[in-house]
Design a protein around this motif. Structure first.
Motif, PDB file in Angstrom:
ATOM      1  N   GLN A 326       0.831  -1.197   0.000  1.00  0.00           N
ATOM      2  CA  GLN A 326       0.000   0.000   0.000  1.00  0.00           C
ATOM      3  C   GLN A 326       0.872   1.255   0.000  1.00  0.00           C
ATOM      4  OE1 GLN A 326      -3.295   0.355  -0.386  1.00  0.00           O
ATOM      5  NE2 GLN A 326      -2.965   2.586  -0.341  1.00  0.00           N
ATOM      6  N   ILE A 327       1.995   1.187   0.711  1.00  0.00           N
ATOM      7  CA  ILE A 327       2.931   2.310   0.717  1.00  0.00           C
ATOM      8  C   ILE A 327       3.523   2.513  -0.677  1.00  0.00           C
ATOM      9  CG2 ILE A 327       5.176   3.092   1.597  1.00  0.00           C
ATOM     10  CD1 ILE A 327       4.456   1.821   4.266  1.00  0.00           C
ATOM     11  N   LEU A 328       3.740   1.415  -1.417  1.00  0.00           N
ATOM     12  CA  LEU A 328       4.331   1.496  -2.753  1.00  0.00           C
ATOM     13  C   LEU A 328       3.374   2.048  -3.805  1.00  0.00           C
ATOM     14  CD1 LEU A 328       6.290  -1.887  -2.853  1.00  0.00           C
ATOM     15  CD2 LEU A 328       7.275   0.408  -2.693  1.00  0.00           C
ATOM     16  N   VAL A 329       2.066   2.075  -3.507  1.00  0.00           N
ATOM     17  CA  VAL A 329       1.077   2.549  -4.484  1.00  0.00           C
ATOM     18  C   VAL A 329       1.396   3.955  -4.965  1.00  0.00           C
ATOM     19  CG1 VAL A 329      -1.334   3.289  -4.716  1.00  0.00           C
ATOM     20  CG2 VAL A 329      -0.807   1.052  -3.732  1.00  0.00           C
ATOM     21  N   ASN A 330       1.920   4.792  -4.080  1.00  0.00           N
ATOM     22  CA  ASN A 330       2.197   6.196  -4.433  1.00  0.00           C
ATOM     23  C   ASN A 330       3.626   6.422  -4.918  1.00  0.00           C
ATOM     24  OD1 ASN A 330      -0.423   7.488  -3.501  1.00  0.00           O
ATOM     25  ND2 ASN A 330       0.211   6.434  -1.622  1.00  0.00           N
ATOM     26  N   LYS A 331       4.330   5.332  -5.221  1.00  0.00           N
ATOM     27  CA  LYS A 331       5.696   5.410  -5.752  1.00  0.00           C
ATOM     28  C   LYS A 331       6.581   6.306  -4.876  1.00  0.00           C
ATOM     29  CE  LYS A 331       3.994   4.708 -10.456  1.00  0.00           C
ATOM     30  NZ  LYS A 331       3.906   5.243 -11.843  1.00  0.00           N
ATOM     31  N   SER A 352      22.054  10.752  -4.317  1.00  0.00           N
ATOM     32  CA  SER A 352      21.303   9.619  -4.868  1.00  0.00           C
ATOM     33  C   SER A 352      19.813   9.899  -4.762  1.00  0.00           C
ATOM     34  CB  SER A 352      21.645   8.315  -4.139  1.00  0.00           C
ATOM     35  OG  SER A 352      21.172   8.352  -2.818  1.00  0.00           O
ATOM     36  N   ASP A 353      19.056   9.192  -5.597  1.00  0.00           N
ATOM     37  CA  ASP A 353      17.606   9.331  -5.608  1.00  0.00           C
ATOM     38  C   ASP A 353      17.006   8.043  -6.143  1.00  0.00           C
ATOM     39  OD1 ASP A 353      15.009   9.969  -7.232  1.00  0.00           O
ATOM     40  OD2 ASP A 353      15.198  11.619  -5.822  1.00  0.00           O
ATOM     41  N   VAL A 354      16.088   7.457  -5.381  1.00  0.00           N
ATOM     42  CA  VAL A 354      15.419   6.221  -5.807  1.00  0.00           C
ATOM     43  C   VAL A 354      13.916   6.419  -5.691  1.00  0.00           C
ATOM     44  CG1 VAL A 354      15.111   3.750  -5.423  1.00  0.00           C
ATOM     45  CG2 VAL A 354      17.344   4.807  -4.992  1.00  0.00           C
ATOM     46  N   ARG A 355      13.217   6.196  -6.790  1.00  0.00           N
ATOM     47  CA  ARG A 355      11.757   6.241  -6.799  1.00  0.00           C
ATOM     48  C   ARG A 355      11.254   4.825  -7.054  1.00  0.00           C
ATOM     49  NH1 ARG A 355       7.937  10.304 -10.418  1.00  0.00           N
ATOM     50  NH2 ARG A 355       5.927   9.593  -9.582  1.00  0.00           N
ATOM     51  N   PHE A 356      10.576   4.262  -6.056  1.00  0.00           N
ATOM     52  CA  PHE A 356      10.194   2.850  -6.127  1.00  0.00           C
ATOM     53  C   PHE A 356       8.977   2.640  -7.025  1.00  0.00           C
ATOM     54  CE2 PHE A 356      12.552   3.213  -2.179  1.00  0.00           C
ATOM     55  CZ  PHE A 356      13.393   2.118  -2.242  1.00  0.00           C
ATOM     56  N   ALA A 357       8.939   1.463  -7.654  1.00  0.00           N
ATOM     57  CA  ALA A 357       7.807   1.084  -8.498  1.00  0.00           C
ATOM     58  C   ALA A 357       6.725   0.428  -7.647  1.00  0.00           C
ATOM     59  CB  ALA A 357       8.268   0.130  -9.591  1.00  0.00           C
ATOM     60  N   THR A 358       5.503   0.525  -8.106  1.00  0.00           N
ATOM     61  CA  THR A 358       4.392  -0.088  -7.366  1.00  0.00           C
ATOM     62  C   THR A 358       4.493  -1.606  -7.357  1.00  0.00           C
ATOM     63  OG1 THR A 358       3.028  -0.095  -9.359  1.00  0.00           O
ATOM     64  CG2 THR A 358       2.860   1.825  -7.919  1.00  0.00           C
ATOM     65  N   THR A 359       5.248  -2.167  -8.307  1.00  0.00           N
ATOM     66  CA  THR A 359       5.356  -3.628  -8.445  1.00  0.00           C
ATOM     67  C   THR A 359       6.562  -4.198  -7.711  1.00  0.00           C
ATOM     68  OG1 THR A 359       6.583  -3.273 -10.508  1.00  0.00           O
ATOM     69  CG2 THR A 359       4.203  -3.609 -10.686  1.00  0.00           C
ATOM     70  N   ALA A 360       7.252  -3.382  -6.906  1.00  0.00           N
ATOM     71  CA  ALA A 360       8.524  -3.802  -6.322  1.00  0.00           C
ATOM     72  C   ALA A 360       8.436  -5.101  -5.525  1.00  0.00           C
ATOM     73  CB  ALA A 360       9.082  -2.686  -5.446  1.00  0.00           C
ATOM     74  N   LEU A 361       7.294  -5.370  -4.899  1.00  0.00           N
ATOM     75  CA  LEU A 361       7.154  -6.583  -4.088  1.00  0.00           C
ATOM     76  C   LEU A 361       6.318  -7.664  -4.767  1.00  0.00           C
ATOM     77  CD1 LEU A 361       6.679  -5.128  -0.487  1.00  0.00           C
ATOM     78  CD2 LEU A 361       8.738  -6.077  -1.520  1.00  0.00           C
ATOM     79  N   ASP A 362       5.911  -7.412  -6.010  1.00  0.00           N
ATOM     80  CA  ASP A 362       5.143  -8.421  -6.739  1.00  0.00           C
ATOM     81  C   ASP A 362       6.060  -9.549  -7.195  1.00  0.00           C
ATOM     82  OD1 ASP A 362       2.970  -6.846  -6.389  1.00  0.00           O
ATOM     83  OD2 ASP A 362       2.924  -6.051  -8.441  1.00  0.00           O
ATOM     84  N   PRO A 363       5.503 -10.750  -7.367  1.00  0.00           N
ATOM     85  CA  PRO A 363       6.318 -11.867  -7.847  1.00  0.00           C
ATOM     86  C   PRO A 363       6.897 -11.565  -9.230  1.00  0.00           C
ATOM     87  CG  PRO A 363       4.222 -12.647  -6.984  1.00  0.00           C
ATOM     88  CD  PRO A 363       4.121 -11.156  -7.062  1.00  0.00           C
TER      89      PRO A 363
END
Length: 466
Positions: A326-331, A352-363
């Motif tokens: 749910q936290i990843l939903v907003n990237k 450095s800068d990292v913007r996470f994808a919403t799928t980061a924890l998906d299989p």
């Protein structure tokens, strides 16, 4: 009716009118006190959520005895630690009702007030050592001038402290003071604070460790408007001294730290900065350090829920993963605007800068390493100074030469592998990735994820530093 009787009747009417107004103002003051207590608890909850604190801190009004001209209010601060330990602190407030509380007039405040507050800490099992250390003075006293619109000015006085225990530990603090200004206007509430601590000293194990802070000042503000919350704060320390067993001396001068956060539409943005102006170790100048980090678009509701979990490490994965997803939903984005180490010989930096994808924890559906599955974007820039490394050992020629030789060898090996660019003085690494174009660049040159992994693996196998 004689003139005297008229005057007496008029005086009686004025007294009755003032008593009536004071009683009415007392009712309004009670409502204002309860409102401000709720605001304080909300601010504490927000701070705990930001730090993922696993405990709880809450301010309660345990007794409110309202009279005609004044009220007695007892407060309780309850603290629950992460280990479920309970602590209780009590305070007592003598609240004089307006519109013209004589105690406030005696302090030079002649404008009408809703109430004047004189609060003090009460001795309990937890606070008795503090009372003993204050040597007969009130450890904490707060005087508040509460206006009819809710605006409040609070002056805080902290007594000088001299605490010693049987193990040879000692805490010394000079008399300190602070002020909190609270304003409520047009749907906006804001509290500004300042605190000044001239000196604070900590001695451990009869002097084996001595920590001394001089010239400590804190200031900041908390704002809430239209369900949006924001806060910013700064801490300045003129000098921090650390003496270990009377042999190692460390001094850090001109320390500045700052933090801020904003919660809007359920999303949190936050920053944190450190600036150590000058670091000295046994009179050797180790230069300075600066750090500026932050996060963007964190789901505050989920963050708050995580802060309520007693032990995150023992939390079931099936419960934890949905919350993180749910936290990843907003990237969300994590960044280092600046990390700098410098001394008189040179400086090194990291951004450095990292913007996470919403799928980061998906299989992962295939065996190919897809960086875009984990991050929307990634940027990193590292610059390491050869002269800076040597500068840390300027007083030891042999160690300085060995450090220089080691750095040069590692940098040349990393350059030969294609990981860094090295000109003999500075090693540089620039890495960037954009999921929209699926392009990964190393030092501004296209590279595949597999090639980058191969370089890193070969460096590790070869014992490389980078």
């Amino acid at each position: 009716m004689s003139t005297t009787n008229k005057l007496l009747a008029g005086a009686a009417i004025l007294v009755a009118a003032y008593a009536g107004s004071s009683w009415y103002v007392g009712k309004k003051a009670e409502a204002e006190i309860n409102h401000q207590v709720n605001e304080i608890n909300a601010a504490i909850a927000t701070q705990l959520a930001l730090s993922l604190g696993e405990g709880e801190i809450k301010l309660n009004v345990v007794d409110y005895d309202r009279g005609w001209f004044s009220s007695k209010v007892n407060y309780e601060i309850r603290i629950k630690s992460a280990k479920d330990e309970q602590f209780q602190f009590l305070a007592q407030d003598h609240l004089r009702h307006g519109p013209f509380p004589f105690a406030a007039i005696a302090k030079g405040h002649i404008a009408p007030l809703l109430a004047y507050s004189d609060a003090k800490l009460l001795p309990t099992k937890e606070t008795q050592p503090l009372f003993d250390a204050a040597k007969g003075e009130e450890p904490l006293r707060a005087h508040s001038f509460i206006s009819f619109g809710g605006a409040t000015k609070t002056v805080i006085d902290l007594a000088a402290i001299d605490y010693r225990d049987e193990d040879g530990n000692q805490v010394l603090m000079a008399k300190s003071e602070g002020q909190v200004d609270y304003v409520r206007k047009g749907g906006k509430e804001q509290a500004d604070f300042t605190m000044t601590f001239p000196s604070l000293s900590l001695v451990v194990d009869e002097g084996d460790l001595h920590v001394q802070l001089n010239g400590m000042r804190a200031n900041g503000s908390i704002t809430e408007q239209d369900k949006a919350q924001a806060s910013e704060g700064e801490l300045h320390i003129d000098q921090l001294g650390i003496n270990v067993e009377n042999s190692t001396q460390i001094f850090i001068e001109n320390i500045k730290t700052a933090s801020s956060y904003e919660v809007k539409d359920g999303l949190l943005d936050s920053t944190l900065t450190y600036d150590f102006g000058k670091i000295l170790a046994d009179k050797q100048d180790l230069g300075q350090m600066q750090l500026d980090v932050g996060v963007k678009r964190l789901d505050y509701v989920m963050l708050n829920q995580l802060s309520q979990v007693d032990d995150l490490d023992s939390m079931d994965e099936d419960e934890l993963l949905p919350m993180i997803k749910q936290i990843l939903v907003n990237k969300p984005e994590v960044y280092i605007n600046n990390f700098m180490l410098s001394n008189p010989a040179g400086s090194s930096t990291l951004t450095s800068d990292v913007r996470f994808a919403t799928t980061a924890l998906d299989p992962v559906e295939n065996e190919e390493l897809d960086l875009g599955h984990y991050v929307e974007s990634l940027n990193a820039d590292i610059r390491l100074s050869r002269q800076m490394i040597k500068g840390y050992f300027s007083g030891e020629n042999m160690i300085s030469s060995m450090a220089d030789m080691f750095f040069n060898s590692a940098a040349e090996e990393a350059q030969e592998a294609g990981l860094v660019e090295y000109d003999g003085n500075e090693a540089k690494l620039a890495l960037s990735f954009d999921a929209a174009t699926n392009k990964l660049l190393l030092n501004n040159k296209p590279i595949s994820v597999e090639e980058l992994v191969q370089i890193l693996f070969s460096m590790q196998m070869g014992g490389g530093l980078f």
